[in-house]
Structure formats: structure tokens, C-alpha cells
Write a protein that holds these residues in place. Structure first.
Motif: not given
Lengths: 504, 509, 141
Positions: B161-162, B165, B306, B367, B369-370, B446-448, C122, C125-126, C129-130, C133, C136-137, C140
């Protein structure tokens, strides 16, 4: 085959090897076999070029128009010829050694390793045959980029940070200083091809010439002139074949070779000696020689010690350029060859020791010579070559550099070279002397049991590792007797005849 | 055939313009794609043809409806805008097949025809801005392209949605920029009574000291500066590039700012005379410092990103700095560097955004890191990012090197060795942010554990067309260099206003 | 320069003063208001000022509307700026409608049309997300 076809072929063969490795990631034997054949073919091609060139054929080739008045072009001249011969001949041996090392050590990702390796050879040949600064720069950067994955090969944190230093310094210096210097040269001289006698004579003042030389000298980070030498020890995280071929021969030699080529064909020896623009460089090189030797003495890690020794030896060649005499330039050229054979032997020994015993520290290597005699004898020969003892080839190049220093009245430089030789003795001789004469440190496997016949006491690295290092060690001795043919061959680069080197 | 050639100047704009409503009329996604693709291909062929006609320094003129300028609207092509036309149409032709596949994931099905229609309008606008010889026409086409761009950016909202804006910010700032530009045009119209560029340049020549003219110049440069995203006016750019659909990021990054730079060049050198003292002041006081700040600040910001798309967006702002620096050198060599960098950066960034788009399609996130360890799973896509990155750094053998070479040469020729050092120093920052990507892609585990497939060929082929172009034009650079040289000389030497071959209908005077 | 503050200068350029005021009012609203809708209003004012600049520019003292009357001595105002600005007005309307459409969409997605709230969402949300992340890291490892 026409001359230009031969040049193209010599560039294509390593590229084909690179492609083979990319396309055959799983078939280890087939891939390594094909690469070996291609390496031999490359050496053959370079030999053919050498034959044709020494008969006086004109080898030049314009490939692509880069700019309305600059093109990517190749031209063969004595220095490049010698460099290409060294690189292509040692590739065969290093490849064999590399196969033995990678398998003996259970390293991963062979395909990527050998692909990048072949690509690095491609870039090295490109540097050797380049006809102008642009082509040189192109392949110089390709060499940096293609060796990065090799340095980072192990993908550990240490490897990554080493590779970062490696790339950061090499690319940083080349972008900031070298590129600036090249563009500046082009703007001043209006051309940038390599011409005997240089293209910068009478184009600018001595002061600017000195600055320009500084940009080149520090810009060619691969020549590891202090203070931009840190990448070389950092690159020692790479697998040993990489250290052997690239960080003793291809990459570092590409650096000093570029230095030599630029000194001879861009500045011109005569121009340098008349303007005295290179005087300061002499002092920097002398500092580099001594400082690196002293640091080398303090290193316990064998590869790091060798790396600092390389830093010191490279500055010999830079010193040869800075002396601004034809003897110095040719001595530098010869030193590229002799040091290559000596240092690759030492590195391959270090790798062989690692494969056989997983030892990296010098203090752990006492008494190892009794179980690994071939490796340690080869190490001794290599070390004496670096020190400059006859009958090893290294004595000639050192001799010529000293004569050059004496010729130009630089007695201090002469003594620097002598002190440096002493330092070489101090950091190289103990390694193999202890290997043979000290009792083994470890108990168990390396302890000597007199009841067992000596053949069974040996625990050498795999044959594929030991054979190449013996060949290069023999090469050090053989070259001693053929040094004068190299100097004769290099003579045209300065236009002034040099005194004959008498045969030993 | 001869009619086609004769009217090529108008057809290059007209065909894409007609394609837009056609896309809507058919209302079928496949048909819409093919219509747009052929319109774009047609424009590409015509602009290539035009470039070949003017590469020797000729100028072509086309009188719309047979009305002779300055009363009628004139389309006028010299090497400078022929090069821009080529950039826009070539990138568009490569991006369209990519978009056909990439939007499936990003945009709701029923919006696809709308997407192609907007894309064609945006394309028309950019071509029109480049080709026209009428100052007000520039505004009109600029708004055609801008309005459709806002829509295209907002279409990214389906995924994030960003985008909304971001599109809104872009709309506000873009409109302010365009309005500033119109004010500038109004002021020069007020002082000269004409809007034809060639006519303007003749009438403006004696008016150097006129304050209205100077003010007009300031309005035009600032207005266009907003569209270019000159450093402190860049606020809209990162958001718009980050949240737009991948194909649109690639298309915009490669073309939109380039066209705006072209407009500034055209006004600075062809409309206002390069001899005007105030231009030199502008260049010294505004372009130089802000170009250099952009080169460093934007690169520095890029290092800390990032989000890979945002990283590339900031790198674009830095690269715009290089282009402006070429202008600021105020010499033929400097302009050559700018023109060449327009082209080289377009293909480089186009390729990189497309490659990133392919990754996003596979892993669903921009991103960094993904993306760890993707070098093994998506080798071709990752290699494309690395090659593009090398071009951003300016490693020899890539297109980016050519621009840097030309720019450094220009700086040295002017004796600005200090500027030369800044140029090379700023590319060190590029090394850092590019290598951040390289380490993530290749050296980070890889993380996943989910296996990721290589991007489909339909995305890889367009990406690699641009990647190969990046390498090809990095080695065989003389074609682009010659074209840029001709363009620069036409700009700075006033070739634009000289004798022109009139094409099209002869008649009404 | 000396007559810069004379009444002739001030009143003679009355139309320009008015545009400047209108334009700056519009621009000020765009910059200072946080409400997205008000920003569009400001943008409209800003553009309207420019339209009027053009229109007044074409006015010739004593001139009539540019319609042929058959009288050869008739003085006409310059119609060109008017025509030009007709285009600009159309563009302005398109921009406004697109802006409004975006605002509707923003309101649907964010539930607000205040700029700082949109910005905060906004950024939130950022951050989310971080954080996801990092988790997740960590997982793992």
C-alpha cells in the motif's frame, strides 16, 4: 596460423576452460582433465607466439574500438612475452597441484574455484599482451574481480573479511589512483599506447611527472607497495593453490609487471633518470623492502610470512623501475621470473604441509622434514632462490639490481638490498633447517621410529601436490643457467645494450 | 515507404499515442500487450533511423499540419534528442515483454489493459518531450507522461500500500515542478512573444540582462530539477521507484529522469544561449555543489539501505549527480560525458531493476537479507545484478566505465583535477553498496530452507538483453561516444538552431 | 531601481502582486497542511495563480475578445496565452482528479488522510518488516 589468430587463441583457451568449469559442475574428472589439456594447449600457444616473436614477426591486434582514438588492442613485446610464458607454464603445474589440493583437502565448490582460476589466467594473459593503458586497466580490473571469489572461497567470516580487504584495497587504489593517472596521461600525452622510450617525455614538468608516477605506483595496488600492501596477507585466507599461483605469481606479478611496463613504455627510463621523478619512489620501495622483511620475521603463520616476504620482493622490482637505469628495468623483469618460480615453490610447500598435516604455524613444523623430505628440500631450494644464493636463478636478478644501484651511484640502495638478503636468510632458513634438524614437536605420528624403513616413515602430501612443487624447485636451478637468454630477450625494452650476464 | 520516412518525426509519437486508446478499446490483456509492443518496436525502429540520419550533425524539422514555425508547432531532431528518443524507445521495447510477465504477480488481472494503456501514454509523453521543438509542447507532453506515471506507480499498491503514498508524493512534487516550468515558459513568452525553441533562442540572444528572462531560466531549471531529482529535490524518487511495479521501476529509472535532463540541456544550451553569464553562474553555484553532494550523500544513503530497490533508487540519484557534473563542466567534453551517461546509465539501471524484479517475483520481498544465498538458486539473475553493479562502480568493460572515462577526461581537460578525484572517490561508495549485494547473494548462507527456482526465461531474456548491452557498449563504446559527441556539439555549438532539412508536408506558410 | 517603491511600480504591476500572493498561498498550503485533501486544494490554488498570470499576460490595453468583427481598426487581445492555458487547465483538472482518486485509495488502505499518520503507518510497517527479518535470521542460526 596468423599472429593475431594466435593472440586470440591464447585469450580464448583460458576462457574455454572457464566455460567448461561452469558447464560441468559435477563431472570432476572430466572437467579437471579438460582444463589440464587446455592449460597445456595455452602454454603451447604462448610458446608458438614466443617462437614467432623472436623471429621478428609483428604481433599486434586491434580488437574493439573503445573510443574514436583508443581501442582495446594487444601487442606483444618482450616483457609481456616473458610474463605470459611464466604465467602459462606455471598454470599447468598449479592446476595439477590445485586438483590434488582441493581433493586432498575436501574443499567444496570445485567448479566455481577452477572457473574463476581459469578466468584469472585469461585476465593475466590479457595484461601481459596489452598494447595500451586502457587494455591493461581493463584486464587488471577483471583480474581483481575474478580473484575475489577465490579469496572468499571458504565463505567463513574470516574469508569474507579477508576478501573484503582484498577487494577494497585493490579496487579502491585502482579506481582512485590508477584510473585518474591513466586519464591524466591520456589528456597530457594525447595517446596511451606502450612505446619504447615512453610517451611522456617533454609533455609535462618533472614535478607533475613525479605526482603522476605516484598515482601509478600507488594505483597499482597489486604491486603491494607499502602502505597499500595489506590485501596480500589478507588474501592468505584463500586455498593455497590460489595463494601459490595468484598471490605469488599472477596477481602480484601483474602488479609489478604493470609497474615495469608503465615505467618503461609510458614514462621511459631515460625520461625518468633525466627528470629524477622516480627518486622518491626508490625510497618508498626501499622502506617497503625492509619493513616487510622485518614484519615477515615476526609471523608465525607460514603463509603470512611468505606473503610479507612477497611484499618485500615485489618492491625489489619497483625499486628496479625507480632506479631508472636499463639494468634496473631488466633486472626487475628477470626478478619477475625468478621470484615467481621461487615463491610458487614455497607456497606449494606450505599447501602440501597443510594437506598432509593440517599445520599452518611455523612453530609446529619442527622435524617435519624427516617425514616430508621432498617438500622440505623443495622448500629449501625455493628459499635459497629468494635469498639469492647460487646456483639458484634468484641470484642473477638480485645481482643485476645491485649492479644497477651501484651504477646509478645509489650506495644506500645497494646496502638496502644486501640487508634485505640477510633478513631473507633470517626468516626463511630456520623453517627448513628446523624441519630437518629439530626434534619433532608432536608425539605420535610424526615421532621417528627407527625400526620402520624410511620409505614407510614418509607421510608426504598426495603425489599431485608434491610433483608440481618438485618441478618448480628444479626450475629454480635450471633458470640459473638460462638467465642470460632472458636478459638478452628483454634487452630491446630499453634500447640500450646491457652488459652480458656471464653463464654460471 | 517514403511517406513513412517523410513523416517519421510525427509517427514516432503518434503511433504510441494511438496505441493507448486501442489497448483500452480491445480490453484484452494479450491484445493490449501486442499492440503496445509493436507500437514500441515501431518507435524504436523509427528513432534508430532518425539517429542514423542526424549522427553526422544534420538537423531534421517537421512542421505539424504543414504550418511553418514559429506560428506552427515544429518537431525538430538533432543528435541530442535522437539519442534520447533511442534510449526511451529501446528501453520501452525491452521492458514491455518483461512487464507482460512481471505484472501478473503485481497487478490485479482486470487492470492489465489499463496498465498497458498508461504505459503507452507515458511512453508517448517521454518521446514527445524529447522530439518537440516547441517549448509549450514540452509541458504538454511532460504532463502526459507524468500523469500516467503517477497511475503506474500507484498500481504497485496491489502488492504494497505504500505505493499509494509514494504516488501521491510524486504527484504533488511533480505538479509543482511542472507548474514552475510553466511559469518559466510564461515569463519567456512575455519577453519574446514566441514559443518555438529556435525562434526563442534568436529573440533571447540580446536579452541577457533582462531580469524576466533570468527569472524564467531559474523557474525552468528548478521545475525540471524536481523532475530530474537533483539532489535536494529528490524526495519523491526513492518512494516511487521502490513501490512501483518492477517493470515500471525499470522503465522509469532508465528513462524518465533522462528525458528531464535532456529538457534542461535543451533549454540551457539551445534556447538560452550558452554564452549567457548567468548560466555559468547557475552551473557553478548550483550544479557543481549539488552534483557533488548527490554523488556522495545519495551513495552514502544507498550503503545503508536494506531494501534493494530503494538502494538502487538512491544510487540513481547519485548517478544523476554524475550527469549534472558533466553539464557543470560546461564544455563539449563534459556534455559528451553527460549524453553518454544518459545512455549507459539507462541500460545499466534498467537491467538491474529488472533483475531485482525477477528476484522479488520468486521470493516475494525486495529486502536484501531475504536474498541471502540466492547466488546458487538464481545464478543468472544474481549474475545480472553483479554485472549491473560492476557497471555502476565503473569497472572497465562495462558501460559505466565509459561514462566515467569521458567524465574524467572532461574534468582533466578543464584542469579540474580536484573534481576528477571526487568523481573517483565517490565511486568507492558504489563499490561498498554493490559489494553489500554481492556478499548477500553469494557469501551469506540462506535463512530459509525453501528452494527457490531460477526466474522464468521471459524475465531473464529482457534482463539479459540489457546486461549484454551494458557489456557490449562498455567495450565497443565508440558508437555511443561519437553519437554523444555530435549531440554535445549540436547543443553547445548551436547546431540545433541551424539549417534544418524540412520533412513532411510542404505547403501552407 | 530608484522607482522600485514608487506607487506607479506597485500599482502598475498589481496583477503580478496578486498572482504572487495567490501562488504563495497555494504553495504554503501544500507545504504546511498535513491533510492530503487540503494539499490538493493548495495545489489547485497554486496552479490557478499561474493560469491567471498567463491570461492577464495576453490582455492588450483596450483590446476586445479576439473575435473577428470585420472592423479593421479593432484591437484584439492576444488569444495564444488563453489557448495555452486552456491546455494547462485541462492538465490541472486531470491532476486534481488523479490526486483525489489517490486520496480515496489511501483512505481505503490506511484509514486516514493525515500525512503524518500515513507516514507513521509506513514507518511502522518498515519496522515490522525488519523485526520479522531479524527474527528469521535468528531462527536460522
Amino acid at each position: 596460423m596468423t599472429p593475431s589468430m594466435q593472440i586470440i587463441l591464447s585469450m580464448l583457451l583460458p576462457l574455454v576452460a572457464c566455460l567448461t568449469c561452469v558447464l560441468l559442475p559435477k563431472l570432476n574428472n572430466l572437467r579437471d582433465g579438460i582444463t589440464l589439456v587446455l592449460a597445456i594447449l595455452l602454454f603451447g600457444t604462448v610458446l608458438r607466439i614466443y617462437q614467432g616473436f623472436s623471429l621478428g614477426a609483428d604481433y599486434s591486434l586491434e580488437l574493439i574500438q573503445f573510443h574514436p582514438n583508443i581501442s582495446i588492442a594487444f601487442k606483444i613485446e618482450p616483457l609481456g612475452m616473458v610474463f605470459a610464458l611464466v604465467a602459462s607454464s606455471l598454470w599447468i603445474l598449479t592446476h595439477i597441484y590445485g586438483v590434488g589440493y582441493m581433493r586432498g583437502n575436501n574443499e567444496k565448490k570445485h567448479a566455481r574455484f577452477f572457473a574463476c582460476f581459469a578466468f584469472a589466467i585469461f585476465a593475466t594473459i590479457g595484461i601481459a599482451f596489452s598494447a595500451n593503458l586502457l587494455t591493461l586497466f581493463l584486464f587488471y580490473e577483471l583480474l581483481t574481480v575474478s580473484t575475489y571469489p577465490l579469496v572468499a572461497h571458504k565463505e567463513t567470516g574470516e574469508a569474507k573479511s579477508g576478501a573484503r580487504t582484498y577487494l577494497g584495497i585493490l579496487m579502491g587504489t585502482s579506481i582512485v589512483f590508477l584510473l585518474t593517472a591513466i586519464v591524466w596521461t591520456h589528456v597530457i600525452a594525447g595517446r596511451m599506447d606502450f612505446v619504447v622510450g615512453g610517451i611522456l617525455a617533454d609533455k609535462t614538468t618533472a614535478g607533475f611527472l613525479a605526482i603522476l608516477l605516484g598515482l601509478f605506483a600507488f594505483g597499482i595496488g597489486k604491486a603491494a607497495l607499502m602502505p597499500f600492501h595489506r590485501w596480500l596477507p589478507a588474501a592468505m585466507v584463500a586455498p593455497t593453490p590460489v595463494s601459490a599461483l595468484l598471490h605469488a605469481v599472477a596477481v602480484v606479478k601483474a602488479g609489478v609487471f604493470s609497474m615495469l611496463k608503465i615505467g618503461v613504455y609510458i614514462f621511459g627510463i631515460e625520461n625518468l633518470s633525466l627528470t629524477g621523478a622516480s627518486e622518491w619512489l626508490m625510497w618508498v620501495a626501499a622502506f617497503s623492502i625492509l619493513a616487510a622483511s622485518i614484519i615477515a620475521m615476526q609471523q608465525d603463520n607460514l603463509k603470512r610470512r611468505l606473503a610479507y616476504s612477497t611484499v618485500s620482493q615485489l618492491s625489489y622490482i619497483t625499486l628496479g623501475v625507480a632506479l631508472a637505469t636499463s639494468m634496473g628495468a631488466i633486472g626487475g623483469g628477470l626478478h619477475i621470473v625468478t621470484h615467481a618460480f621461487g615463491k610458487i615453490t614455497l607456497f606449494m610447500c606450505a599447501g602440501a604441509i597443510y594437506v598432509a598435516t593440517h599445520k599452518t604455524e611455523i612453530s609446529d613444523m619442527r622435524g617435519l622434514g624427516r617425514t616430508m623430505p621432498f617438500t622440505f628440500i623443495a622448500f629449501g631450494i625455493g628459499a635459497m632462490n629468494i635469498i639469492g644464493l647460487p646456483p639458484m636463478a634468484g641470484s642473477w636478478s638480485k645481482w643485476m639490481l645491485m649492479v644497477a644501484a651501484a651504477d646509478s651511484g645509489q650506495l644506500i640502495m645497494m646496502s638496502v638490498l644486501m640487508v634485505s638478503s640477510l633478513l631473507n636468510v633470517a626468516y626463511l632458513v630456520p623453517i627448513f633447517a628446523r624441519g630437518f634438524f629439530s626434534p619433532a614437536t608432536g608425539t605420535g605420528s610424526t615421532a621417528i621410529n627407527a625400526d620402520i624403513p624410511w620409505r614407510e616413515r614418509l607421510s608426504e602430501a598426495p603425489l599431485l601436490c608434491v610433483m608440481p612443487l618438485c618441478i618448480t624447485a628444479v626450475g629454480c636451478i635450471v633458470l640459473f643457467f638460462y638467465a642470460n637468454s632472458i636478459t638478452d630477450f628483454l634487452e630491446p625494452i630499453t634500447q640500450i645494450p646491457v652488459p652480458e650476464v656471464s653463464n654460471g | 515507404m517514403s511517406a513513412l520516412v517523410n513523416h517519421s518525426l510525427i509517427l514516432v509519437v503518434l503511433i504510441p499515442l494511438l496505441a493507448a486508446p486501442l489497448c483500452m478499446l480491445f480490453g484484452n490483456r494479450a491484445v493490449a500487450f501486442w499492440i503496445s509492443f509493436f507500437a514500441s518496436l515501431f518507435a524504436l525502429i523509427l528513432s534508430l533511423h532518425l539517429l542514423l540520419m542526424v549522427i553526422d550533425g544534420d538537423v531534421l524539422s517537421y512542421h505539424l499540419g504543414g504550418w511553418a514555425p514559429p506560428l506552427g508547432i515544429e518537431y525538430r531532431v538533432d543528435a541530442a534528442n535522437a539519442l534520447v528518443l533511442l534510449i526511451v524507445s529501446a528501453i520501452s521495447t525491452v521492458v514491455l515483454p518483461y512487464a507482460r510477465v512481471s505484472i501478473k504477480d503485481e497487478i490485479a488481472e482486470h487492470h492489465h489493459t489499463l496498465f498497458f494503456a498508461c504505459y503507452m501514454l507515458c511512453f508517448t509523453g517521454l518521446l514527445g518531450v524529447a522530439i518537440t521543438g516547441d517549448a509549450f509542447n514540452v509541458f504538454v507532453f511532460l504532463e502526459i507522461s507524468s500523469l500516467s506515471t503517477y497511475v503506474l506507480v500507484a498500481l504497485g499498491a496491489n502488492k504494497d500500500k505504500r505505493a499509494l503514498s509514494a504516488a501521491y508524493d510524486y504527484l504533488i512534487l511533480g505538479t509543482i515542478g511542472a507548474t514552475f516550468f510553466v511559469i518559466g515558459l510564461g515569463l519567456i513568452y512575455m519577453s519574446t512573444g514566441t514559443l518555438n525553441m529556435v525562434d526563442l533562442s534568436q529573440r533571447l540572444a540580446p536579452l541577457e540582462d533582462n531580469k524576466t528572462v533570468r527569472t524564467a531560466f531559474a523557474f525552468i531549471v528548478i521545475g525540471m530539477g524536481l523532475k530530474i531529482a537533483i539532489y535536494p529535490l529528490h524526495r519523491w524518487l526513492p518512494g516511487a521507484y521502490t513501490y512501483a511495479p518492477s517493470a515500471i521501476s525499470a522503465f522509469l529509472a532508465a528513462t524518465a529522469t533522462k528525458v528531464a535532463i535532456y529538457v534542461v540541456l535543451r533549454f540551457m544550451f539551445s534556447v538560452f544561449s550558452a554564452k549567457f553569464g548567468f548560466e555559468l553562474d547557475t552551473v557553478r553555484l548550483i550544479f557543481f555543489p549539488f552534483a557533488i553532494i548527490a554523488m556522495f550523500a545519495a551513495s552514502l544513503i544507498a550503503v545503508y539501505q536494506v531494501n534493494l530497490k530503494r538502494l538502487l533508487a538512491y544510487s540513481s540519484i547519485a548517478q544523476i549527480g554524475y550527469m549534472l557534473l558533466g553539464v557543470a563542466l560546461f564544455s563539449s567534453a563534459g556534455l559528451t560525458a553527460t549524453m553518454a551517461h544518459l545512455f549507459n546509465h539507462a541500460i545499466t539501471k534498467g537491467a538491474m531493476f529488472m533483475a531485482v524484479g525477477a528476484i522479488i517475483m520468486r521470493i516475494g520481498s525486495p529486502l536484501l537479507p531475504k536474498m541471502a544465498g540466492l547466488g546458487r538458486q538464481m545464478p543468472w539473475t544474481s549474475a545480472a545484478i553483479v554485472l549491473g553493479g560492476l557497471s555502476l562502480i565503473g569497472v572497465p568493460g562495462t558501460a559505466g566505465f565509459v561514462s566515467k572515462w569521458l567524465l574524467l577526461t572532461a574534468a582533466f581537460q578543464q584542469g579540474y583535477w580536484f573534481i576528477a578525484l571526487l568523481i573517483v572517490a565517490s565511486s568507492l561508495l558504489a563499490v561498498i553498496y554493490v559489494w553489500k549485494c554481492v556478499e548477500t547473494l553469494y557469501l551469506t548462507p540462506s535463512t530459509s530452507n525453501v528452494a527457490v527456482a531460477e526466474a522464468p526465461l521471459s524475465l531473464l531474456v529482457p534482463t539479459y538483453v540489457l546486461v549484454i548491452a551494458t557489456i557490449w557498449f562498455g567495450l565497443d563504446a565508440s558508437t555511443i561516444t561519437v553519437a554523444s559527441q555530435t549531440a554535445a556539439e549540436s547543443l553547445i555549438g548551436g547546431g540545433y538552431g541551424g539549417e534544418a532539412t524540412v520533412m513532411g508536408v510542404e505547403g501552407r506558410k | 531601481m530608484d522607482n522600485l517603491f514608487s506607487s506607479g511600480f506597485i500599482f502598475g504591476h498589481m496583477n503580478y502582486w496578486l498572482f504572487v500572493v495567490l501562488m504563495m498561498t497555494g504553495l504554503y498550503i501544500v507545504v504546511s497542511r498535513g491533510n492530503l485533501l487540503k494539499k490538493v486544494v493548495g495545489l489547485n490554488l497554486f496552479q490557478a495563480a499561474v493560469f491567471m498570470l498567463y491570461i492577464s499576460m495576453g490582455k492588450v490595453a483596450g483590446g476586445t475578445a479576439p473575435i473577428l468583427t470585420g472592423n479593421p481598426d479593432e484591437v484584439y487581445s492576444n488569444p495564444l496565452p488563453h489557448v495555452l492555458i486552456l491546455t494547462a487547465i485541462v492538465v490541472g483538472i486531470a491532476t486534481t482528479s488523479l490526486g483525489l482518486a489517490l486520496i480515496v485509495r489511501i483512505n481505503e488502505s490506511y484509514g486516514t488522510i493525515e500525512e503524518d499518520e500515513v507516514l507513521a503507518l509506513d514507518q511502522q510497517q518498515e519496522r515490522d518488516e525488519l523485526a520479522a527479518l531479524e527474527e528469521e535470521v535468528l531462527k536460522s542460526k
